[in-house]
Write a protein that holds these residues in place. Structure first.
Motif, PDB file in Angstrom:
ATOM      1  N   LEU A  42      70.552  38.221  26.199  1.00 51.12           N
ATOM      2  CA  LEU A  42      70.417  39.554  26.780  1.00 51.12           C
ATOM      3  C   LEU A  42      71.145  40.618  25.978  1.00 51.12           C
ATOM      4  O   LEU A  42      70.555  41.566  25.504  1.00 51.12           O
ATOM      5  CB  LEU A  42      70.904  39.532  28.234  1.00 51.12           C
ATOM      6  N   ILE A  48      64.731  44.369  29.436  1.00 52.15           N
ATOM      7  CA  ILE A  48      64.421  43.383  30.469  1.00 52.15           C
ATOM      8  C   ILE A  48      62.926  43.093  30.528  1.00 52.15           C
ATOM      9  O   ILE A  48      62.500  41.927  30.635  1.00 52.15           O
ATOM     10  CB  ILE A  48      64.925  43.847  31.848  1.00 52.15           C
ATOM     11  N   HIS A  97      71.638  42.992  35.191  1.00 55.15           N
ATOM     12  CA  HIS A  97      70.711  42.263  34.320  1.00 55.15           C
ATOM     13  C   HIS A  97      70.394  40.879  34.880  1.00 55.15           C
ATOM     14  O   HIS A  97      69.277  40.370  34.711  1.00 55.15           O
ATOM     15  CB  HIS A  97      71.305  42.128  32.919  1.00 55.15           C
ATOM     16  N   HIS A 100      67.382  40.220  37.527  1.00 48.04           N
ATOM     17  CA  HIS A 100      65.982  40.140  37.124  1.00 48.04           C
ATOM     18  C   HIS A 100      65.530  38.709  36.839  1.00 48.04           C
ATOM     19  O   HIS A 100      64.369  38.489  36.485  1.00 48.04           O
ATOM     20  CB  HIS A 100      65.747  41.012  35.882  1.00 48.04           C
TER      21      HIS A 100
END
Length: 225
Positions: A42, A48, A97, A100
């Protein structure tokens, strides 16, 4: 084991991703998760939507018209529902984050690497804090990276690992720059570490909290042709 979510937490350059990769390649882990291991990096500012799209394409041959990260999350949840996988989320900076990537299925596992303990606590992950190396470990890493074959390291080794803050990445970089070099070269590297012009570097990377790594970067770049 018992925990569904596990987190490796520590400063940058400490070796979190290296440890996660070792876990992913372990035979027992691969046996425990027969449907595979997914590694998703990430970082500080991840896209995303793109990450979800790539992950969905990997999991299914079907084409999906993903409308939003929320929609992507629902598709991922559905695709993973009947699988036993290990999801590794590497270098997570923000709690949001994580939201998701829903992995609430009982048969799957989640491994997170992060610099921030609050990220792990937000999802109730079992936390393993990764610290800097001990003196013995640091010297051994320096010896290995420098391919030093003799029984004892040069006398400057002790001060070199101290200047590197016992940080694995910094020691690895300095050790690699010393590979095949004579003992007198070690003194030169030590002096460069001690005299690294950190103010110039800090001006470029404002508020970065790991000056020992900067010193190692500075010295490693200086030895390049």
């Amino acid at each position: 084991g018992i925990a569904q979510s596990i987190g490796l937490q520590g400063m940058g350059g400490i070796g979190k991703s290296i440890l996660a990769a070792a876990v992913a390649n372990h035979k027992k882990i691969r046996t425990a998760f027969p449907d595979g291991i997914l590694w998703i990096s990430l970082g500080q500012n991840p896209d995303i939507f793109s990450v979800q799209t790539e992950t969905i394409a990997y999991l299914s041959a079907d084409e999906f018209d993903i409308q939003s990260p929320k929609h992507g999350k629902s598709i991922l949840t559905r695709l993973l529902a009947d699988k036993t996988i290990l999801l590794i989320l590497d270098d997570v900076w923000d709690i949001e984050h994580l939201s998701h990537f829903d992995l609430s299925m009982a048969e799957s596992g989640l491994l997170i690497t992060t610099r921030h303990a609050q990220v792990l606590r937000a999802v109730g992950a079992e936390e393993y804090e990764i610290n800097v190396l001990s003196e013995e470990q640091a010297l051994e890493l320096l010896r290995r990276q420098g391919r030093w074959q003799q029984s004892s390291l040069p006398e400057q080794a002790q001060k070199i690992i101290q200047e590197c803050g016992f940080l694995p990445l910094a020691i690895s970089m300095i050790g690699a720059s010393l590979k095949g070099r004579p003992a007198n070269r070690w003194q030169n590297v030590l002096e460069r570490l001690q005299n690294a012009e950190l103010q110039k570097i800090r001006h470029v990377f404002k508020d970065y909290p790991y000056p020992d790594l900067f010193k190692a970067l500075h010295v490693s770049v200086e030895v390049l042709s």
